[in-house]
Write a protein that holds these residues in place. Structure first.
Motif, PDB file in Angstrom:
ATOM      1  N   MET A   1       7.587  39.034  53.312  1.00  0.00           N
ATOM      2  CA  MET A   1       8.685  38.337  52.643  1.00  0.00           C
ATOM      3  C   MET A   1       9.939  38.328  53.506  1.00  0.00           C
ATOM      4  SD  MET A   1       8.484  39.557  48.670  1.00  0.00           S
ATOM      5  CE  MET A   1       7.092  39.137  47.633  1.00  0.00           C
ATOM      6  N   ASP A   2      10.694  37.233  53.403  1.00  0.00           N
ATOM      7  CA  ASP A   2      11.969  37.186  54.104  1.00  0.00           C
ATOM      8  C   ASP A   2      13.051  37.736  53.185  1.00  0.00           C
ATOM      9  OD1 ASP A   2      12.500  35.232  52.223  1.00  0.00           O
ATOM     10  OD2 ASP A   2      12.176  33.563  53.601  1.00  0.00           O
ATOM     11  N   VAL A   3      14.295  37.717  53.680  1.00  0.00           N
ATOM     12  CA  VAL A   3      15.412  38.315  52.948  1.00  0.00           C
ATOM     13  C   VAL A   3      15.600  37.659  51.589  1.00  0.00           C
ATOM     14  CG1 VAL A   3      17.919  38.633  52.959  1.00  0.00           C
ATOM     15  CG2 VAL A   3      16.577  39.116  55.018  1.00  0.00           C
ATOM     16  N   ASN A   4      15.579  36.337  51.543  1.00  0.00           N
ATOM     17  CA  ASN A   4      15.803  35.638  50.283  1.00  0.00           C
ATOM     18  C   ASN A   4      14.719  35.961  49.258  1.00  0.00           C
ATOM     19  OD1 ASN A   4      18.152  34.395  51.207  1.00  0.00           O
ATOM     20  ND2 ASN A   4      17.023  32.643  52.058  1.00  0.00           N
ATOM     21  N   GLN A   5      13.477  36.011  49.711  1.00  0.00           N
ATOM     22  CA  GLN A   5      12.383  36.338  48.799  1.00  0.00           C
ATOM     23  C   GLN A   5      12.522  37.759  48.254  1.00  0.00           C
ATOM     24  OE1 GLN A   5       9.169  35.459  51.501  1.00  0.00           O
ATOM     25  NE2 GLN A   5       8.714  33.505  50.484  1.00  0.00           N
ATOM     26  N   LEU A   6      12.922  38.681  49.141  1.00  0.00           N
ATOM     27  CA  LEU A   6      13.110  40.069  48.704  1.00  0.00           C
ATOM     28  C   LEU A   6      14.250  40.174  47.697  1.00  0.00           C
ATOM     29  CD1 LEU A   6      12.629  41.898  52.113  1.00  0.00           C
ATOM     30  CD2 LEU A   6      11.106  42.017  50.139  1.00  0.00           C
ATOM     31  N   LEU A   7      15.336  39.430  47.932  1.00  0.00           N
ATOM     32  CA  LEU A   7      16.457  39.452  46.990  1.00  0.00           C
ATOM     33  C   LEU A   7      16.035  38.880  45.644  1.00  0.00           C
ATOM     34  CD1 LEU A   7      19.439  38.404  49.289  1.00  0.00           C
ATOM     35  CD2 LEU A   7      18.976  40.663  48.318  1.00  0.00           C
ATOM     36  N   THR A   8      15.187  37.864  45.680  1.00  0.00           N
ATOM     37  CA  THR A   8      14.692  37.292  44.423  1.00  0.00           C
ATOM     38  C   THR A   8      13.864  38.309  43.645  1.00  0.00           C
ATOM     39  OG1 THR A   8      14.667  35.066  45.397  1.00  0.00           O
ATOM     40  CG2 THR A   8      13.312  35.438  43.422  1.00  0.00           C
ATOM     41  N   GLU A   9      12.982  38.996  44.350  1.00  0.00           N
ATOM     42  CA  GLU A   9      12.163  40.017  43.680  1.00  0.00           C
ATOM     43  C   GLU A   9      13.032  41.155  43.166  1.00  0.00           C
ATOM     44  OE1 GLU A   9       9.084  39.907  42.872  1.00  0.00           O
ATOM     45  OE2 GLU A   9       8.659  38.008  43.859  1.00  0.00           O
ATOM     46  N   ALA A  10      14.067  41.517  43.929  1.00  0.00           N
ATOM     47  CA  ALA A  10      14.979  42.570  43.484  1.00  0.00           C
ATOM     48  C   ALA A  10      15.704  42.162  42.207  1.00  0.00           C
ATOM     49  CB  ALA A  10      15.964  42.911  44.585  1.00  0.00           C
ATOM     50  N   SER A  11      16.129  40.898  42.135  1.00  0.00           N
ATOM     51  CA  SER A  11      16.805  40.400  40.931  1.00  0.00           C
ATOM     52  C   SER A  11      15.873  40.453  39.725  1.00  0.00           C
ATOM     53  CB  SER A  11      17.302  38.971  41.161  1.00  0.00           C
ATOM     54  OG  SER A  11      18.258  38.927  42.198  1.00  0.00           O
TER      55      SER A  11
END
Length: 342
Positions: A74-84
């Motif tokens: 996963m890239d940064v944006n995908q990881l931030l989405t999963e974190a949210s």
């Protein structure tokens, strides 16, 4: 100047300003949303916690979603989405591999200065610490250790970690003490059961000996009654009977004499360890000179040399005890020493 030109210029200016205004409004809205999520909402939750309430994020762990596939890719944006998503589902530290802290830490591993991940970890740290404390209090010690380690990756210098580790160590010591107490109680119960069984066995042996003694006394009394009846039925034989009785009385009377002893076999385990001791063995000598009813009266130490001593006495041969010229059963005790000579 031509008025139509001026109006056309103003229209063009207004058309150019409108996109800029829209962009400004969008930026302000985004900043307001970020401020709500990262500052206002955590502040409200902290206030709720201080007044005795339960913050919404740490109210319960609800790991309802499966771990996403290919997290490493996963890239940064995908990881931030999963974190949210994890924050929304109240998954701060659990389950392993599918929680907000791990996603944010992966973001920082890819982009160390990412402001969203940094701020989120800082603002949600108190509530995640509450989750870890709940794991400690519920004695899920392995899970508590994992969550504390995860918190340490986010903020290794936070003093809350010292408190959580102290509580976790206390719970571990308490669990260890309780386990030791349970083992001690189980061992004490086993020893008590063994002692009760040994006492029961000893009581049974004593009862058997008493019954044998009573039977012998009853037999002797029966014989005496038979003799008295015989004397009463034949008074003319009184003088010969008296003479016979005098002869029996003059017959030899003696205790049993050991004719053949047997050396005990030294137990292998005791011999290897150099262990010494003694056993007092009680037994009955039959009219034939053999030993029977062999049993341990006392021993030091217990249950180490008992069998070897009893087997040795079982091989003893005696000249039986004599009573009025007749071989009779008798009882005897023998102390057998065990020593390695060291």
């Amino acid at each position: 100047m031509d008025t139509r030109y001026i109006l056309a210029a103003r229209r063009r200016a207004r058309g150019a300003v409108r996109p800029v205004a829209v962009a400004i409004v969008a930026i302000v809205a985004a900043l307001a949303a970020a401020a709500w999520l990262l500052i206002v909402r955590p502040y409200q939750q902290q206030m709720q916690l201080d007044t005795g309430g339960v913050p919404a994020v740490s109210a319960a762990k609800t790991p309802t979603e499966a771990v996403p596939a290919n997290v490493q890719a996963m890239d940064v944006n995908q990881l931030l989405t999963e974190a949210s998503k994890a924050l929304k589902d109240q998954r701060l530290l659990a389950p392993a591999g599918n929680n907000a802290f791990e996603f944010y830490l992966r973001v920082l591993a890819k982009q160390p200065d990412n402001p969203v991940a940094t701020s989120a970890l800082r603002e949600t740290f108190p509530y995640a610490a509450t989750d870890a404390e709940q794991a400690v209090n519920s004695r899920d010690l392995n899970e508590a250790q994992r969550e504390i380690d995860l918190l340490a990756k986010a903020d290794p210098a936070n003093y809350t970690l010292t408190i959580l580790r102290s509580k976790l160590d206390a719970q571990r010591k308490l669990a260890s003490q309780q386990q030791q107490q349970a083992q001690d109680q189980q061992k004490a119960a086993q020893l008590a059961a063994q002692k009760a069984a040994a006492e029961k066995q000893e009581a049974a042996k004593q009862a058997e000996q008493q019954q044998a003694q009573l039977a012998a006394e009853a037999t002797k009394a029966k014989q005496q009654r038979a003799e008295q009846q015989q004397k009463a039925a034949a008074p003319e034989q009184a003088q010969p009977a008296a003479a016979a009785q005098a002869a029996v009385a003059s017959a030899p009377t003696a205790d049993a004499v050991l004719l053949k002893a047997a050396n005990p076999n030294y137990p292998t385990a005791a011999l290897r360890s150099g262990q010494s001791g003694w056993v007092v063995v009680g037994f009955t000598i039959t009219p034939e000179g053999r030993t029977t009813d062999v049993h341990v009266v006392d021993a030091q130490p217990r249950h180490v040399f008992d069998r070897a001593a009893m087997e040795a006495v079982g091989r003893y041969r005696f000249k039986p005890a004599m009573r009025d010229g007749t071989a009779v059963a008798s009882t005897k005790q023998q102390k057998i020493e065990f020593s390695t000579g060291r």
